[in-house]
Design a protein around this motif. Structure first.
Motif: not given
Length: 353
Positions: A247, A286-292, A296
């Protein structure tokens, strides 16, 4: 008859950091004039030239070459020793040849060539008429080792091997500007290629004034080259380790978006911010937050629009502008797609009494 003397101090070693170039010119002229007082040599003038050269013009008091070369050499050595003790612990000194004033320009070029061919010589006086350029050629068998140590993220071992290479080169011949240019090119290419393979924009990572100065000064000598190499290699490895932390990069990007969501934000701009290729940054985010990243930004703008709609009486078009949308129709559609309400409907349903 006239002769040029060239002084190139190592600026970082200045014991009189408050002295400006004008003061140094005055000191050099007075000290050397006193040493030459009882000889047939006089100091004509002293002047400074970027990026760090002091030129001393000496003149024969007679209409002939000064005869006592041994005494002249002794005085210049005394002068260098005085400079070492009082002002610069490290400096390069070269003395030209006696000739008419018409030959001064050529003499200055020859002195600088002599400097470039003798970068490992410090605190001695080199005479142009005695100097023989070293017959050294650049040959570096360490490149594969450097690449391997970078891949293993061992910067200190790489720098230790570089130091040994320079030490060996100095023992076997002499460090020249030509050699340092080739060495710097190899080292920089190795580091930049290693960063590129890991999706890191090297040119952006090292695009600052301090690095530019280190890059330029690296051709002044062995110590300067090692300083440049140290910053280059350590910063590359440290940044690689930084982006691998969970992160770390996404937090930096989110903080930037949170502060600039009202502005137009492009992926390329965010990539430059964290020195990463945009596609690689998008995958990390995207891997860390789950969204593009784009989603965001939309979420941030929607949340801020909700606050303004429910906690203020600002007109809807003003809210649209405030959260970064100059197109009111697009803002309305975007807001409804993300909340299920048109902006006005949301205000009527959820505004604070």
């Amino acid at each position: 008859y006239f002769r040029l003397i060239c002084l190139m101090p190592e600026i970082k070693s200045n014991k009189r950091e408050m002295w400006d170039t004008a003061t140094m010119e005055f000191v050099i002229e007075n000290v050397l004039s006193e040493l030459y007082e009882e000889t047939d040599i006089a100091v004509d003038t002293v002047f400074y030239q970027e990026p760090g050269i002091y030129w001393i013009v000496t003149q024969s008091r007679e209409k002939a070459f000064p005869q006592d070369g041994g005494r002249d050499c002794e005085i210049l050595q005394q002068f260098v020793a005085w400079m070492n003790e009082k002002i610069y612990p490290e400096l390069w000194c070269g003395a030209g040849q006696w000739e008419s004033v018409l030959g001064m320009q050529k003499q200055s070029r020859n002195l600088q060539k002599m400097r470039e061919g003798s970068l490992s010589v410090r605190n001695e006086v080199l005479f142009l008429n005695e100097f023989q350029a070293p017959q050294t050629s650049y040959e570096n068998r360490e490149l594969d080792v450097w690449k391997a140590l970078l891949s293993e993220e061992k910067p200190e071992e790489l720098l230790e091997r570089l130091q040994k290479y320079l030490d060996r080169t100095e023992r076997e011949g002499m460090i020249t500007r030509e050699l340092l240019v080739a060495l710097r090119t190899d080292l920089t290419q190795v580091v930049y290629a290693w960063l590129s393979e890991r999706e890191i924009k090297a040119y952006a990572l090292f695009a600052d004034a301090d690095m530019e100065n280190l890059h330029r000064n690296s051709l002044y000598g062995r110590e300067e080259m090692m300083e440049y190499a140290g910053v280059l290699v350590r910063k590359a490895v440290q940044y690689r380790q930084y982006i691998n932390k969970s992160d770390s990069v996404t937090s930096q990007v989110c903080a930037y978006i949170d502060a600039h969501y009202r502005e137009e934000i492009h992926r390329e701009e965010l990539g430059e911010l964290v020195f990463l290729n945009t596609d690689y940054l998008s995958r990390i985010f995207k891997k860390e937050k789950g969204i593009s990243i784009s989603n965001y930004i939309i979420q941030k703008r929607v949340e801020e629009a909700k606050k303004l709609l429910t906690q203020s009486t600002l007109p809807i078009n003003t809210v649209s502008l405030y959260v970064g949308y100059s197109n009111f129709s697009y803002f309305t559609k975007m807001f409804k797609d993300n909340t299920g309400y048109a902006p006005l409907e949301y205000r009527r349903s959820f505004s604070e009494k």
